[in-house]
Design an enzyme around this catalytic site. Structure first.
Site, PDB file in Angstrom:
ATOM      1  N   LYS A  22      31.023  26.505  45.625  1.00  0.00           N
ATOM      2  CA  LYS A  22      30.255  26.689  46.861  1.00  0.00           C
ATOM      3  C   LYS A  22      28.828  26.175  46.690  1.00  0.00           C
ATOM      4  O   LYS A  22      28.323  25.419  47.527  1.00  0.00           O
ATOM      5  CB  LYS A  22      30.228  28.182  47.220  1.00  0.00           C
ATOM      6  CG  LYS A  22      29.194  28.546  48.274  1.00  0.00           C
ATOM      7  CD  LYS A  22      29.183  30.030  48.588  1.00  0.00           C
ATOM      8  CE  LYS A  22      28.361  30.902  47.681  1.00  0.00           C
ATOM      9  NZ  LYS A  22      26.905  30.904  47.907  1.00  0.00           N
ATOM     10  N   ASN A  23      28.173  26.606  45.614  1.00  0.00           N
ATOM     11  CA  ASN A  23      26.755  26.287  45.482  1.00  0.00           C
ATOM     12  C   ASN A  23      26.491  24.844  45.047  1.00  0.00           C
ATOM     13  O   ASN A  23      25.340  24.417  44.975  1.00  0.00           O
ATOM     14  CB  ASN A  23      26.061  27.281  44.531  1.00  0.00           C
ATOM     15  CG  ASN A  23      25.930  28.647  45.184  1.00  0.00           C
ATOM     16  OD1 ASN A  23      26.151  28.788  46.397  1.00  0.00           O
ATOM     17  ND2 ASN A  23      25.574  29.648  44.405  1.00  0.00           N
ATOM     18  N   CYS A 116      16.746  38.896  52.322  1.00  0.00           N
ATOM     19  CA  CYS A 116      18.165  39.211  52.464  1.00  0.00           C
ATOM     20  C   CYS A 116      18.473  40.434  51.630  1.00  0.00           C
ATOM     21  O   CYS A 116      17.582  41.025  51.031  1.00  0.00           O
ATOM     22  CB  CYS A 116      19.050  38.022  52.109  1.00  0.00           C
ATOM     23  SG  CYS A 116      19.240  37.756  50.376  1.00  0.00           S
ATOM     24  N   ARG A 405      32.343  34.617  52.476  1.00  0.00           N
ATOM     25  CA  ARG A 405      31.309  33.583  52.366  1.00  0.00           C
ATOM     26  C   ARG A 405      31.497  32.773  51.092  1.00  0.00           C
ATOM     27  O   ARG A 405      31.094  31.603  51.049  1.00  0.00           O
ATOM     28  CB  ARG A 405      29.918  34.231  52.318  1.00  0.00           C
ATOM     29  CG  ARG A 405      29.495  34.861  53.614  1.00  0.00           C
ATOM     30  CD  ARG A 405      28.045  35.259  53.523  1.00  0.00           C
ATOM     31  NE  ARG A 405      27.288  34.167  52.924  1.00  0.00           N
ATOM     32  CZ  ARG A 405      26.148  34.308  52.264  1.00  0.00           C
ATOM     33  NH1 ARG A 405      25.607  35.487  52.127  1.00  0.00           N
ATOM     34  NH2 ARG A 405      25.535  33.270  51.749  1.00  0.00           N
TER      35      ARG A 405
HETATM   36  N1  EPU Z   1      11.622  32.036  44.251  1.00  0.00           N
HETATM   37  C1  EPU Z   1      10.296  32.055  44.607  1.00  0.00           C
HETATM   38  N2  EPU Z   1       9.813  31.036  45.384  1.00  0.00           N
HETATM   39  C2  EPU Z   1      10.591  30.016  45.806  1.00  0.00           C
HETATM   40  C3  EPU Z   1      11.951  29.996  45.447  1.00  0.00           C
HETATM   41  C4  EPU Z   1      12.447  31.022  44.662  1.00  0.00           C
HETATM   42  O1  EPU Z   1       9.554  32.979  44.230  1.00  0.00           O
HETATM   43  O2  EPU Z   1      10.073  29.139  46.501  1.00  0.00           O
HETATM   44  C5  EPU Z   1      12.177  33.106  43.393  1.00  0.00           C
HETATM   45  C6  EPU Z   1      13.286  33.912  44.073  1.00  0.00           C
HETATM   46  O3  EPU Z   1      12.776  34.939  44.906  1.00  0.00           O
HETATM   47  C7  EPU Z   1      14.036  34.444  42.867  1.00  0.00           C
HETATM   48  C8  EPU Z   1      13.927  33.287  41.859  1.00  0.00           C
HETATM   49  O4  EPU Z   1      12.827  32.498  42.308  1.00  0.00           O
HETATM   50  O5  EPU Z   1      13.360  35.567  42.342  1.00  0.00           O
HETATM   51  C9  EPU Z   1      15.146  32.397  41.754  1.00  0.00           C
HETATM   52  O6  EPU Z   1      15.627  32.088  43.046  1.00  0.00           O
HETATM   53  P1  EPU Z   1      16.303  30.696  43.397  1.00  0.00           P
HETATM   54  O7  EPU Z   1      15.421  29.943  44.310  1.00  0.00           O
HETATM   55  O8  EPU Z   1      16.758  30.008  42.152  1.00  0.00           O
HETATM   56  O9  EPU Z   1      17.571  31.187  44.227  1.00  0.00           O
HETATM   57  P2  EPU Z   1      18.241  30.393  45.413  1.00  0.00           P
HETATM   58  O10 EPU Z   1      18.081  28.951  45.188  1.00  0.00           O
HETATM   59  O11 EPU Z   1      17.795  30.969  46.704  1.00  0.00           O
HETATM   60  C10 EPU Z   1      20.586  30.120  44.282  1.00  0.00           C
HETATM   61  C11 EPU Z   1      22.010  30.457  44.621  1.00  0.00           C
HETATM   62  C12 EPU Z   1      22.193  31.972  44.525  1.00  0.00           C
HETATM   63  C13 EPU Z   1      21.869  32.397  43.098  1.00  0.00           C
HETATM   64  C14 EPU Z   1      20.436  31.967  42.738  1.00  0.00           C
HETATM   65  C15 EPU Z   1      20.069  32.255  41.296  1.00  0.00           C
HETATM   66  C16 EPU Z   1      22.630  28.696  46.132  1.00  0.00           C
HETATM   67  C17 EPU Z   1      22.978  28.279  47.507  1.00  0.00           C
HETATM   68  N3  EPU Z   1      22.295  29.977  45.956  1.00  0.00           N
HETATM   69  O12 EPU Z   1      19.771  30.801  45.234  1.00  0.00           O
HETATM   70  O13 EPU Z   1      23.562  32.235  44.789  1.00  0.00           O
HETATM   71  O14 EPU Z   1      21.965  33.805  42.985  1.00  0.00           O
HETATM   72  O15 EPU Z   1      20.295  30.544  42.948  1.00  0.00           O
HETATM   73  O16 EPU Z   1      20.954  31.668  40.422  1.00  0.00           O
HETATM   74  O17 EPU Z   1      22.704  27.890  45.206  1.00  0.00           O
HETATM   75  C18 EPU Z   1      25.404  33.485  45.517  1.00  0.00           C
HETATM   76  O18 EPU Z   1      26.102  32.463  45.431  1.00  0.00           O
HETATM   77  O19 EPU Z   1      25.911  34.640  45.679  1.00  0.00           O
HETATM   78  C19 EPU Z   1      23.958  33.391  45.407  1.00  0.00           C
HETATM   79  C20 EPU Z   1      23.142  34.350  45.845  1.00  0.00           C
END
Ligand code: EPU
Length: 429
Positions: A22-23, A116, A405
């Site tokens: 998915k990701n 979320c 999802r």
């Molecule tokens: N963060 C910031 N600022 C930003 C972006 C992120 O502070 O601009 C923080 C977040 O709040 C968090 C950390 O950085 O504390 C890491 O978040 P990240 O941005 O890596 O998460 P994401 O990209 O929103 C993806 C996956 C998630 C997975 C996380 C961590 C996708 C679509 N989603 O989310 O997947 O948990 O990386 O590995 O790739 C899931 O599939 O169930 C899921 C939640």
């Protein structure tokens, strides 16, 4: 609303095939915005998040045909570089259209995703990177409005340092850099296999991406208005694989082959599962998981890849709920990712929450109950917990739209390896 009913007492055996990731599929679908040609994605999982992304791409003016496991995307007649709240609120990964839209069309208006169930999840790093590439960014009425240099011009390559490794932040900027003028260097990038996969796609499309999957990436944007289309089969979903691995190991006496699971993408999980007494071996393009002896307690701390994945924390906690002794689970990625714990407590798990740690005292068994899924991975952990109850003892997991999802046909796949599980349509009506 559907529910999943699961009864315990069944050892698992046989093999289960892992679907596409998915990701990895979500950013790759968004990358099609960088091209006017017709792209084909194969091995795409049949999931709600894929349909939400398809709806978003259609809203943006693309022609999208979803016929899982294939998705075709081609340019439509009009482009509307605007992602509305109604779609973004259904799936926060929709923010992934921001980078490609502004790189390809010079402007974008994308709803801020908001928080979320698992945490606040800001996108400041995405925005900071786009600003470094010459974008002007305003936040107006809940929307990010981004404009290329000089009121809609081409982005410029830049040096971007991420204060925190962010998966979708890294992906958004990779897609923006793929059409920017000159070279972009990104430091402290996230290193997940899904990012490596996006790097492969952008290279197929004509950008030059070097270092995807490491913490330093160099990207030279293609010197043209759009990128080439592509045909690509998505990698297997390592988190789906990890979830079935934990399910197999949780039920004593199980012996399951996980087809498509790659050891190299799951090293932290495999290492911790082995320490907990599980037997895991590579077998061709898959892994075989068994457990004969009792589960031993193991501490884990979630961390960016290649650390222990936050997306496996809830499932691993269920494994520890039955281990002989105390284990400590520390969540460092998201501030609110223990929503499964109160539900597991209702099933008899002994877990004390202290800030970002969960101290788990193993118990002999769990008891069936009606429980509520709160997010995707939490829901999967509750299904596994239901399988650990005694024969005939029933658990009803509600709000399974969270599971839909991210897990393709989970009840069919688990039934295929011997679980006593069914979906009950409209159970919560
Ligand atoms: N963060 C910031 N600022 C930003 C972006 C992120 O502070 O601009 C923080 C977040 O709040 C968090 C950390 O950085 O504390 C890491 O978040 P990240 O941005 O890596 O998460 P994401 O990209 O929103 C993806 C996956 C998630 C997975 C996380 C961590 C996708 C679509 N989603 O989310 O997947 O948990 O990386 O590995 O790739 C899931 O599939 O169930 C899921 C939640």
């Amino acid at each position: 609303m559907d529910a999943i009913r699961v009864r315990g007492g069944k050892a698992l055996s046989g093999s289960v095939r892992i679907s596409g990731a998915k990701n990895a599929a979500l950013p790759i679908l968004c990358a099609t915005l960088l091209s006017d040609g017709a792209s084909r994605l194969r091995n795409v999982p049949d999931l709600r998040d894929i349909n939400t992304t398809a709806a978003l791409l259609r809203f943006l003016g693309r022609n999208v045909t979803v016929n899982a496991p294939e998705v075709h995307v081609a340019a439509g007649s009009d482009v509307r570089p605007e992602a509305p709240y109604e779609l973004v609120k259904q799936m926060r990964a929709s923010i992934l259209v921001l980078g490609p839209l502004v790189a390809r069309f010079g402007r974008a208006k994308v709803s801020l995703p908001g928080g979320c169930a698992i945490g606040a999840r800001p996108v400041d790093q995405h925005l900071k990177g786009l600003e470094a590439m010459g974008c002007t960014i305003r936040i107006e009425r809940g929307y990010v409005i981004a404009e290329g240099p000089g009121g809609g011009g081409r982005l410029k390559g830049a040096e971007v340092y991420f204060d925190i490794p962010t998966v979708t932040g890294t992906e958004n900027l990779m897609m923006a850099a793929a059409l920017a003028k000159g070279r972009t260097t990104m430091l402290n990038c996230a290193r997940e296999p899904e990012i490596e996969e996006l790097g492969r796609i952008l290279n197929k499309m004509g950008a030059e991406v070097d270092g995807a999957g490491t913490d330093v990436m160099h990207i030279r944007g293609a010197d043209r208005g759009d990128l080439a289309p592509f045909d690509h089969a998505i990698i297997p979903d390592r988190i789906e694989a990890g979830t079935y691995m934990v399910a197999a190991a949780a039920v004593e006496g199980s012996d399951v082959r996980i087809d498509g699971a790659e050891l190299s993408d799951l090293e932290a999980l495999v290492s911790k599962m082995r320490s907990a007494g599980c037997e895991i071996e590579s077998e061709g393009h898959g892994l075989r998981v068994r457990r004969k002896g009792p589960l031993k307690p193991v501490n884990i701390t979630t961390a960016p890849h290649p650390g222990f994945p936050t997306d496996m924390q809830a499932q691993f906690l269920v494994l520890m709920a039955l281990a002989k002794g105390e284990s400590v689970i520390t969540e460092t990625i998201f501030e609110n990712r223990f929503m499964h714990v109160p539900e597991l407590q209702r099933m008899g798990a002994s877990v004390a929450l202290r800030g970002n740690t969960a101290v788990v005292q193993g118990v002999d068994k769990l008891y069936g109950a009606s429980v509520m899924a709160t997010d995707l991975r939490a829901s999967a952990s509750l299904v596994i917990a239901g399988m650990l109850c005694d024969a005939g003892d029933e658990t009803e997991v509600r709000r399974v739209y969270h599971i839909d999802r991210g897990y393709e046909r989970i009840e069919e796949k688990l039934r295929g390896i011997g679980a006593d599980i069914e979906r009950v349509k409209g159970a919560e009506a």
